[in-house]
Design an enzyme around this catalytic site. Structure first.
Site, PDB file in Angstrom:
ATOM      1  N   GLU A 151      15.525 -19.430  23.713  1.00  0.00           N
ATOM      2  CA  GLU A 151      15.885 -18.069  23.295  1.00  0.00           C
ATOM      3  C   GLU A 151      16.121 -17.228  24.541  1.00  0.00           C
ATOM      4  O   GLU A 151      15.440 -17.406  25.556  1.00  0.00           O
ATOM      5  CB  GLU A 151      14.778 -17.458  22.446  1.00  0.00           C
ATOM      6  CG  GLU A 151      14.538 -18.189  21.135  1.00  0.00           C
ATOM      7  CD  GLU A 151      13.472 -17.511  20.291  1.00  0.00           C
ATOM      8  OE1 GLU A 151      13.831 -16.661  19.460  1.00  0.00           O
ATOM      9  OE2 GLU A 151      12.286 -17.832  20.479  1.00  0.00           O
ATOM     10  N   HIS A 195      11.252 -22.016   8.138  1.00  0.00           N
ATOM     11  CA  HIS A 195      12.645 -21.661   7.834  1.00  0.00           C
ATOM     12  C   HIS A 195      13.645 -22.589   8.528  1.00  0.00           C
ATOM     13  O   HIS A 195      14.785 -22.705   8.089  1.00  0.00           O
ATOM     14  CB  HIS A 195      12.928 -20.204   8.191  1.00  0.00           C
ATOM     15  CG  HIS A 195      12.961 -19.919   9.667  1.00  0.00           C
ATOM     16  ND1 HIS A 195      11.836 -19.601  10.391  1.00  0.00           N
ATOM     17  CD2 HIS A 195      13.980 -19.897  10.550  1.00  0.00           C
ATOM     18  CE1 HIS A 195      12.161 -19.396  11.653  1.00  0.00           C
ATOM     19  NE2 HIS A 195      13.457 -19.571  11.791  1.00  0.00           N
ATOM     20  N   HIS A 235       8.438 -26.073  14.174  1.00  0.00           N
ATOM     21  CA  HIS A 235       9.884 -26.322  14.207  1.00  0.00           C
ATOM     22  C   HIS A 235      10.238 -27.623  14.926  1.00  0.00           C
ATOM     23  O   HIS A 235      10.957 -28.477  14.393  1.00  0.00           O
ATOM     24  CB  HIS A 235      10.617 -25.171  14.905  1.00  0.00           C
ATOM     25  CG  HIS A 235      10.402 -23.834  14.265  1.00  0.00           C
ATOM     26  ND1 HIS A 235      10.166 -23.683  12.919  1.00  0.00           N
ATOM     27  CD2 HIS A 235      10.406 -22.583  14.783  1.00  0.00           C
ATOM     28  CE1 HIS A 235      10.035 -22.392  12.654  1.00  0.00           C
ATOM     29  NE2 HIS A 235      10.172 -21.707  13.761  1.00  0.00           N
ATOM     30  N   ARG A 263       0.801  -1.225   0.000  1.00  0.00           N
ATOM     31  CA  ARG A 263       0.000   0.000   0.000  1.00  0.00           C
ATOM     32  C   ARG A 263       0.835   1.277   0.000  1.00  0.00           C
ATOM     33  O   ARG A 263       0.272   2.373  -0.036  1.00  0.00           O
ATOM     34  CB  ARG A 263      -0.933  -0.018   1.211  1.00  0.00           C
ATOM     35  CG  ARG A 263      -2.087  -0.976   1.048  1.00  0.00           C
ATOM     36  CD  ARG A 263      -3.003  -0.993   2.251  1.00  0.00           C
ATOM     37  NE  ARG A 263      -2.361  -1.595   3.416  1.00  0.00           N
ATOM     38  CZ  ARG A 263      -2.969  -1.843   4.565  1.00  0.00           C
ATOM     39  NH1 ARG A 263      -4.240  -1.516   4.714  1.00  0.00           N
ATOM     40  NH2 ARG A 263      -2.334  -2.412   5.561  1.00  0.00           N
ATOM     41  N   LYS A 306      11.205 -18.483  25.996  1.00  0.00           N
ATOM     42  CA  LYS A 306      11.812 -17.155  25.897  1.00  0.00           C
ATOM     43  C   LYS A 306      12.472 -16.806  27.230  1.00  0.00           C
ATOM     44  O   LYS A 306      12.105 -17.333  28.273  1.00  0.00           O
ATOM     45  CB  LYS A 306      10.746 -16.104  25.583  1.00  0.00           C
ATOM     46  CG  LYS A 306       9.908 -16.386  24.343  1.00  0.00           C
ATOM     47  CD  LYS A 306      10.652 -16.116  23.076  1.00  0.00           C
ATOM     48  CE  LYS A 306       9.731 -16.267  21.870  1.00  0.00           C
ATOM     49  NZ  LYS A 306      10.444 -16.089  20.591  1.00  0.00           N
ATOM     50  N   LYS A 309      17.752 -24.750   7.303  1.00  0.00           N
ATOM     51  CA  LYS A 309      19.048 -24.615   7.961  1.00  0.00           C
ATOM     52  C   LYS A 309      19.958 -25.784   7.610  1.00  0.00           C
ATOM     53  O   LYS A 309      19.531 -26.929   7.545  1.00  0.00           O
ATOM     54  CB  LYS A 309      18.857 -24.528   9.483  1.00  0.00           C
ATOM     55  CG  LYS A 309      18.212 -23.229   9.947  1.00  0.00           C
ATOM     56  CD  LYS A 309      18.107 -23.185  11.450  1.00  0.00           C
ATOM     57  CE  LYS A 309      17.516 -21.866  11.920  1.00  0.00           C
ATOM     58  NZ  LYS A 309      18.387 -20.711  11.658  1.00  0.00           N
ATOM     59  N   LYS A 312       4.316 -19.331   8.122  1.00  0.00           N
ATOM     60  CA  LYS A 312       3.588 -19.793   9.295  1.00  0.00           C
ATOM     61  C   LYS A 312       3.037 -18.588  10.053  1.00  0.00           C
ATOM     62  O   LYS A 312       3.524 -17.468   9.839  1.00  0.00           O
ATOM     63  CB  LYS A 312       4.494 -20.644  10.193  1.00  0.00           C
ATOM     64  CG  LYS A 312       5.522 -19.862  11.022  1.00  0.00           C
ATOM     65  CD  LYS A 312       6.260 -20.799  11.933  1.00  0.00           C
ATOM     66  CE  LYS A 312       7.208 -20.054  12.833  1.00  0.00           C
ATOM     67  NZ  LYS A 312       6.568 -19.299  13.911  1.00  0.00           N
ATOM     68  N   ASP A 350       3.752 -21.347  18.465  1.00  0.00           N
ATOM     69  CA  ASP A 350       4.769 -20.617  17.715  1.00  0.00           C
ATOM     70  C   ASP A 350       5.949 -21.493  17.320  1.00  0.00           C
ATOM     71  O   ASP A 350       6.536 -21.305  16.253  1.00  0.00           O
ATOM     72  CB  ASP A 350       5.268 -19.435  18.560  1.00  0.00           C
ATOM     73  CG  ASP A 350       6.201 -18.515  17.784  1.00  0.00           C
ATOM     74  OD1 ASP A 350       5.897 -18.222  16.615  1.00  0.00           O
ATOM     75  OD2 ASP A 350       7.229 -18.095  18.352  1.00  0.00           O
TER      76      ASP A 350
END
Length: 514
Positions: A244, A206, A268, A69, A366, A210, A176, A263
């Site tokens: 993470e 993704h 994964h 846009r 996390k 790897k 995803k 997630d």
């Protein structure tokens, strides 16, 4: 050169399409990126396209079209793309590569639901076919929220852009999440397949691009050393970890209500499980690889009772290294009453002849102690018949650890005699490191996956059945957690909630500390 002087076909590697050492170069084509102004396109997709061009893996007349846009001209789009490439590309910037790529870049200003915009896109692609020789082969990359998929797919169908003629191909690339539960995944798959056949749908995970993930298959099936031992006779359990150290500041719009299990585990980690547990495929064709993965996922079941074999948590304030950090409920955009989990762990069994009775523990979180993704195959203890207890008191269990990121490689842990006059055995590590073993740097995951789309090589893209089987595994956990109220708090910088530790202790095991 006469025909008698010609190099015989049998010694000419350029004539052998089966020689996997040769680079695979995409044929005439273009890519249209919907959502090209977003972070994913700016940080990953545009740099990946440049890196492919820099490595000579795109055709000279390649076309790249942005759809969004912003009130941009073609030149404005090229200027923005150049900034992204200079900031994020893996390969060195070369002016002649950029000029070649830039000459095929176009921008279409439109909202996702505006039919006139798709007419302009049709005209733009026709112009690229004529001026750049893209031959009517086009891939549509939906780098957009899942809520926008139906409207874009409807417009691609209505405008005729989804359908090529003759030998032309049209493909769609979907980011995803693939739904938020089994029912929504089935509905999304139905919407997509009403427009594109399954052979033309590429669902991006993704992680499957790897180098270290794809090396799992090489490690298992190219070496007699490993695969004969990967079974219930020798393996005690498997731990699959994606940790993470970052928090979720600024990501509330995406993450709140989604959570760690949806997630990361659904895509994964379950894909990593499939690759470590699958049987050897007949070949590495996409059909054979997918067939073996589907067999594994069909045989994968949650271990009951879920109160004892799963765990979830939400990070609270603490320390990340030397920096104090806030908890999730204090992060901007999150409700103080949020029940979104930032840590999730589940236990599954793979009920096949090879793996029956071997628990697989999957965890992600996390604000944990460090950033690491790994698959750890932990072997059963040796009986130690020739040794008394004092000789092996410092000896743990043998392990094969596949390090996916950030320190890519493989570690083998085994017992070795300590130098000296007594017989004492202690754990030692043997390491393989990608950065030290190979001179060439690994391509980025998006680089590899975009090229696979353009080549029509779908092995590393989950199909409908894989997506739906993954949700079948996870849905009962999500339903149970939804009825349980708030997740347990855990301190930032640690390794998750105490319930996750108890989950393994009930089985007489402990989590690895990577």
């Amino acid at each position: 050169m006469s025909s008698r002087d010609a190099v015989p076909e049998w010694i000419n590697p350029l004539r052998d399409e089966r020689d996997k050492r040769l680079p695979r170069i995409a044929g005439p084509c273009s890519v249209v990126i919907f959502g090209v102004t977003g972070d994913l396109a700016r940080k990953k997709l545009l740099p990946a396209v440049y890196d492919l061009a820099s490595r000579g893996l795109l055709p000279p007349g390649f076309g790249l079209v942005g759809f969004g846009r912003r009130d941009w001209s073609h030149e404005d789009f090229a200027a923005e793309a150049l900034k992204s490439i200079r900031d994020h590309a893996r390969t060195p910037f070369r002016e002649h590569v950029w000029e070649q790529l830039c000459s095929g870049m176009r921008f279409v200003n439109s909202s996702f639901g505006d039919a006139d915009g798709y007419q302009r896109l049709t005209e733009t692609l026709a112009e690229l076919d004529s001026s750049r020789g893209t031959a009517g082969n086009h891939a549509f990359y939906l780098s957009i929220p899942p809520s926008a998929f139906p409207v874009v797919l409807e417009q691609l169908c209505g405008s005729g852009l989804a359908n090529g003629t003759g030998s032309q191909w049209r493909r769609v690339i979907i980011e995803k999440p693939f739904g938020h539960d089994l029912a929504s995944a089935k509905e999304l798959n139905k919407i997509v397949n009403n427009v594109f056949g399954e052979d033309s749908v590429f669902r991006i995970d993704h992680y499957l691009g790897k180098e270290t993930v794809q090396n799992i298959l090489a490690l298992r099936f190219a070496n007699q050393l490993f695969d004969p031992l990967l079974n219930a006779h020798y393996v005690d359990h498997v731990q699959i970890t994606m940790a993470e150290d970052i928090g979720l500041g600024g990501r509330a719009g995406y993450y709140d209500g989604i959570g760690a299990a949806r997630d990361v585990i659904q895509n994964h980690l379950i894909q990593l499980l499939a690759m470590i547990a699958m049987e050897e495929p007949v070949s590495f064709s996409s059909r054979e690889v997918r067939t073996e993965k589907v067999k594994v996922l069909s045989a994968t079941k949650l271990v009951q009772p879920l109160d004892e074999t799963t765990a979830r948590g939400q990070y609270s304030a603490g320390w990340q290294g030397a920096e104090p950090v806030v908890g999730l409920l204090e992060e901007a955009g999150f409700s103080p009453e949020s029940t979104t989990e930032t840590y999730a762990a589940i236990t599954v069994d793979v009920q096949t002849r090879r793996w029956a009775g071997v628990p697989f523990f999957l965890r992600t979180g996390k604000r944990l102690g460090r950033r690491v993704t790994e698959v750890a195959v932990v072997f059963k203890r040796a009986p130690h018949l020739p040794f008394d207890a004092t000789m092996t008191e410092d000896l743990g269990q043998n392990a094969l650890v596949i390090r996916v990121q950030p320190d890519e490689g493989v570690t083998m842990r085994f017992g070795s005699k300590v130098p000296g006059s007594s017989m004492e055995v202690r754990d030692v590590n043997m390491d393989f490191n990608y950065g030290e073993a190979f001179t060439e740097s690994s391509p980025e995951a998006y680089e590899r996956l975009i090229l696979d789309v353009l080549l029509g090589f779908p092995s590393w893209f989950p199909i409908n059945e894989e997506v739906e089987l993954s949700w079948e595994i996870l849905d009962p956990v999500l339903e149970r957690w939804a009825a349980d109220g708030k997740p347990e708090a855990y301190e930032s910088g640690g390794w998750g909630p105490e319930s996750a530790n108890e989950m393994l202790r009930r089985t007489g095991r402990e989590w690895r500390r990577p």
